[in-house]
Every structure is written in structure tokens, then in C-alpha cells.
Design a protein around this motif. Structure first.
Motif, short mmCIF file in Angstrom:
data_model
loop_
_atom_site.label_atom_id
_atom_site.label_comp_id
_atom_site.label_asym_id
_atom_site.label_seq_id
_atom_site.Cartn_x
_atom_site.Cartn_y
_atom_site.Cartn_z
N ARG A 168 -4.53 -5.19 3.46
CA ARG A 168 -3.91 -5.52 2.19
C ARG A 168 -2.46 -5.97 2.39
O ARG A 168 -2.00 -6.92 1.74
CB ARG A 168 -3.98 -4.29 1.28
CG ARG A 168 -3.52 -4.49 -0.12
CD ARG A 168 -3.81 -3.25 -0.95
NE ARG A 168 -3.08 -2.08 -0.48
CZ ARG A 168 -3.08 -0.91 -1.11
NH1 ARG A 168 -3.80 -0.76 -2.21
NH2 ARG A 168 -2.40 0.11 -0.64
N ALA A 169 -1.74 -5.30 3.29
CA ALA A 169 -0.35 -5.70 3.57
C ALA A 169 -0.30 -7.13 4.09
O ALA A 169 0.57 -7.93 3.69
CB ALA A 169 0.26 -4.73 4.58
N GLU A 229 4.98 -5.49 9.81
CA GLU A 229 4.57 -4.35 8.98
C GLU A 229 3.18 -3.87 9.36
O GLU A 229 2.94 -2.66 9.50
CB GLU A 229 4.60 -4.74 7.50
CG GLU A 229 4.14 -3.62 6.57
CD GLU A 229 3.99 -4.07 5.14
OE1 GLU A 229 3.68 -3.21 4.28
OE2 GLU A 229 4.16 -5.28 4.85
N ARG A 285 5.19 -2.46 -5.99
CA ARG A 285 6.18 -2.03 -5.00
C ARG A 285 6.63 -3.20 -4.13
O ARG A 285 7.81 -3.37 -3.82
CB ARG A 285 5.57 -0.95 -4.10
CG ARG A 285 5.46 0.44 -4.71
CD ARG A 285 4.64 1.30 -3.79
NE ARG A 285 4.79 2.72 -4.04
CZ ARG A 285 4.02 3.66 -3.48
NH1 ARG A 285 3.04 3.31 -2.66
NH2 ARG A 285 4.21 4.94 -3.74
N ARG A 286 5.68 -4.00 -3.73
CA ARG A 286 5.95 -5.09 -2.77
C ARG A 286 6.68 -6.25 -3.44
O ARG A 286 7.52 -6.91 -2.81
CB ARG A 286 4.62 -5.56 -2.17
CG ARG A 286 4.72 -6.61 -1.10
CD ARG A 286 3.36 -6.88 -0.49
NE ARG A 286 2.88 -5.71 0.22
CZ ARG A 286 3.14 -5.42 1.48
NH1 ARG A 286 3.90 -6.24 2.19
NH2 ARG A 286 2.65 -4.34 2.04
N ASN A 309 -5.30 -0.61 4.00
CA ASN A 309 -3.86 -0.78 3.77
C ASN A 309 -3.27 -1.84 4.69
O ASN A 309 -2.41 -2.63 4.29
CB ASN A 309 -3.13 0.54 3.97
CG ASN A 309 -3.18 1.43 2.75
OD1 ASN A 309 -3.58 1.00 1.68
ND2 ASN A 309 -2.76 2.67 2.91
N HIS A 347 -9.19 4.07 4.40
CA HIS A 347 -7.98 3.89 3.60
C HIS A 347 -6.87 3.19 4.41
O HIS A 347 -6.26 2.23 3.94
CB HIS A 347 -7.51 5.25 3.10
CG HIS A 347 -6.16 5.24 2.44
ND1 HIS A 347 -5.90 4.53 1.29
CD2 HIS A 347 -5.00 5.86 2.77
CE1 HIS A 347 -4.64 4.71 0.94
NE2 HIS A 347 -4.07 5.50 1.82
N TYR A 358 -4.86 1.35 -7.84
CA TYR A 358 -4.68 1.52 -6.40
C TYR A 358 -4.00 0.30 -5.77
O TYR A 358 -3.06 0.43 -4.98
CB TYR A 358 -6.06 1.77 -5.78
CG TYR A 358 -6.12 1.92 -4.29
CD1 TYR A 358 -5.40 2.91 -3.64
CD2 TYR A 358 -6.95 1.09 -3.53
CE1 TYR A 358 -5.49 3.06 -2.26
CE2 TYR A 358 -7.04 1.25 -2.15
CZ TYR A 358 -6.31 2.22 -1.53
OH TYR A 358 -6.40 2.38 -0.18
N ASN A 359 -4.47 -0.90 -6.12
CA ASN A 359 -3.84 -2.12 -5.60
C ASN A 359 -2.63 -2.52 -6.42
O ASN A 359 -1.65 -3.06 -5.88
CB ASN A 359 -4.86 -3.27 -5.58
CG ASN A 359 -5.93 -3.07 -4.53
OD1 ASN A 359 -5.63 -2.92 -3.36
ND2 ASN A 359 -7.18 -3.08 -4.96
N ASP A 392 0.37 9.41 -5.65
CA ASP A 392 -0.75 9.79 -4.78
C ASP A 392 -1.94 10.30 -5.57
O ASP A 392 -3.06 10.33 -5.06
CB ASP A 392 -0.30 10.87 -3.79
CG ASP A 392 0.64 10.33 -2.72
OD1 ASP A 392 0.63 9.10 -2.51
OD2 ASP A 392 1.37 11.13 -2.11
N ILE A 429 -0.33 -0.72 -7.79
CA ILE A 429 0.88 -0.01 -7.36
C ILE A 429 1.49 -0.70 -6.15
O ILE A 429 2.70 -0.92 -6.09
CB ILE A 429 0.55 1.46 -7.03
CG1 ILE A 429 0.21 2.23 -8.30
CG2 ILE A 429 1.71 2.14 -6.30
CD1 ILE A 429 -0.40 3.60 -8.04
N GLU A 430 0.66 -1.07 -5.19
CA GLU A 430 1.16 -1.75 -3.99
C GLU A 430 1.77 -3.11 -4.35
O GLU A 430 2.82 -3.50 -3.81
CB GLU A 430 0.04 -1.92 -2.98
CG GLU A 430 0.41 -2.71 -1.74
CD GLU A 430 1.52 -2.09 -0.91
OE1 GLU A 430 2.14 -2.82 -0.12
OE2 GLU A 430 1.79 -0.86 -1.06
#
Length: 309
Positions: free
Chosen positions: A126-127, A24, A156-157, A123, A119, A149-150, A90, A152-153
């Protein structure tokens, strides 16, 4: 001459090996404009002079009483944008992330071709971080979650994990609860003050306590937070924070970042406090890694991972 951001550079920045960088992350790197050039000569001299002038003129004081209202209004602006955009995610991009800016990177100032370099690079990091360190835990506490901001990720993950969004202002908490209601995220927002934490709050078993750019804002008033974490014993504590003690102030490049850190009043002494606790056998420090990446004035991305014993 342009340089290229490579997997080797990512591994060096993250404190790992190329083999540990996920597919990823590789794909995210492939999809960005990875070219950049080093600022040098007269251009660098002028940039440093501008940094010094702007540090001298800066009036913001972290931890001042009026900052609470500013944070409420700032996250309220994001909350209003979220609601007015029919809950477009967004709209929650923090407004302090700016594009087309010089960047601190690997000991130099650079001009990236990628307009959203800060940004996009974050990302990628962070991934990698979330997959490597968060995957095996059931509950994540995103503390000082701000605009989500974090969060949400994370939602989702890890849709099967419970993600709590803690913050000390109501507008941030409202964002988290709106995300739960309108996007179906497995999340919940709660008020939480890191300077005066509520010791009645219980942390779930098999949990991660996570901060990103949050401890910096409490102006070195972290003693109660450490006591809270020692008592509640999350399984893992993960920080991404500006860390004053990692700068080598014998170098002008680092001296300028440390000078800005001091001028603003960002938190200092947190890492030495953790190191003292480790020497006393109260915690285990798993990782300390300066990413050598940041905005023009300072580096907000030192990765500290530890756990209470």
C-alpha cells in the motif's frame, strides 16, 4: 529451511523493479521478521484437505440480503471500539485480518515467522502503491471504505488532499466523519451504493476512484458502477480486488482459490468487462498485476488500474 522476503520478491509481486521500491518500503521490510518456510509434504497434503473441507462447509453467500445487516453490525463494532478507546486508530483494524495464519504467497503455501504477515505485507504494498499512483491527484474517493483501514493511511500520507469515504452502510460513514471530527483528517463520509450508484454524485477534477476488497462484495452486479465511472470520468481508477480470471485452474493451488471464490459468490467478470471496454476504445487499462499473495483460501490483492477515455 527458512526463506527470506527480499526486495526482489517485492518487485516481482508488485510488478515493478527494485529501483522503484521506495525507501519507506525498504524500511518496513527491514522492520518485519521476513523469514518464512514453504509448506510441503504431508503438512501440505493435510492443509489442502483442510481447505477442501472448509470450502465444502462454508455457508456464507456474498450479496445475500442479510449481508447488509452483517456489514452494518461489523462496522458498528469498529465504530464502538473507536469511540470507547478515545478514538485510538488501532481500534479500526478490520477483524477479518487474522494473525499466525498460513499464507498464499508466490504460488505456494507458506508459514511466516511474522505473526501479522498479511497485515505487514499489505502495508508495504500500500505504501508503494499510494506514493506511485495517488501523489499527483487532489481528491481521493475511497469507495467501500469499511472500517477506514485504507482511508486513515491516505489521510496521514496526504494531509493536503481531500479524501472521501464512501460506503453503503451508515456505520462506516459514521467512522469517517468521527475521524474528521476527532483527528482533524481532511475527510468526509457519504453513503454510496456501488450496485445502484447515485448519478447525482459529482466527482472532483483531478481525482482517483479507489476500491480495496469492495467490488468483490457486490456479487458481479457491477454494470451500473461501470456506467457511473464512464460518465463521471475520474482521472484514475485503482482497484485492489480478488480477481477470478487471474487464476490458472490447471494448477491445484489456483483451482482451490477459484473454487472458494465461486462458492462464496464473489464478483466475477469485472476484469473481462474492462478488457472489452478497452477493446472498444472507451477506457485505457494501465496495469493488471496479480500480487501472488493472499490469505489461506484466496488472493484478495490483484491490482487493476485504468482510466476512462
Amino acid at each position: 529451511m527458512d526463506k527470506i522476503l527480499t526486495l526482489d520478491t517485492l518487485a516481482q509481486s508488485f510488478g515493478t523493479t527494485v529501483d522503484d521500491i521506495t525507501d519507506e518500503c525498504h524500511d518496513l521490510l527491514q522492520n518485519m521478521d521476513s523469514r518464512y518456510y514453504l509448506v510441503s509434504g504431508i503438512e501440505r497434503e493435510k492443509l489442502i484437505a483442510d481447505i477442501l473441507h472448509r470450502i465444502d462447509d462454508d455457508k456464507q453467500i456474498i450479496g445475500a440480503p442479510e449481508r447488509t445487516d452483517k456489514w452494518f453490525k461489523g462496522w458498528k463494532e469498529n465504530l464502538d471500539d473507536l469511540r470507547n478507546s478515545d478514538y485510538d486508530l488501532d481500534s479500526l483494524m478490520p477483524k477479518f485480518i487474522r494473525k499466525n495464519q498460513p499464507i498464499r504467497f508466490m504460488g505456494d503455501y507458506i508459514i511466516p515467522s511474522e505473526s501479522h504477515f498479511e497485515h505487514v505485507y499489505f502495508n508495504i504494498f500500500r505504501a508503494w502503491l499510494f506514493e506511485k499512483y495517488f501523489s499527483k491527484y487532489d481528491t481521493i474517493y475511497d469507495v467501500g471504505c469499511g472500517s477506514s483501514y485504507n482511508l486513515i493511511e491516505l489521510c496521514r500520507r496526504f494531509p493536503d488532499k481531500k479524501v472521501y469515504g464512501f460506503d453503503f452502510v451508515q456505520s462506516s460513514v459514521d467512522i469517517v466523519n468521527d475521524l474528521s471530527k476527532h483527528h482533524g483528517f481532511n475527510t468526509e463520509g457519504r453513503l454510496f451504493n456501488m450496485i445502484e450508484p447515485d448519478f447525482d454524485v459529482q466527482l472532483n477534477d483531478n481525482s482517483v476512484f479507489f476500491t480495496s476488497g469492495a467490488i468483490e462484495q457486490i456479487a458481479s452486479k457491477f454494470d451500473n458502477l461501470i456506467d457511473f465511472l464512464l460518465e463521471k470520468k475520474p482521472d484514475l481508477v485503482v482497484h485492489i480486488e480478488p480477481t477470478y480470471e487471474v487464476y490458472d485452474q490447471s494448477l491445484l493451488f489456483d483451482y482451490l482459490a477459484a473454487k472458494f471464490h465461486r462458492k462464496r459468490g464473489y464478483t466475477m467478470g469485472y476484469l473481462p468487462a474492462l478488457q472489452k471496454l478497452e477493446a472498444e476504445g472507451k477506457i485505457e487499462i494501465i496495469k493488471i498485476k496479480r500480487l501472488n499473495f493472499g490469505s489461506l483460501f484466496m488472493e484478495g490483492f490483484t491490482n487493476i488500474i485504468w482510466r476512462p477515455l
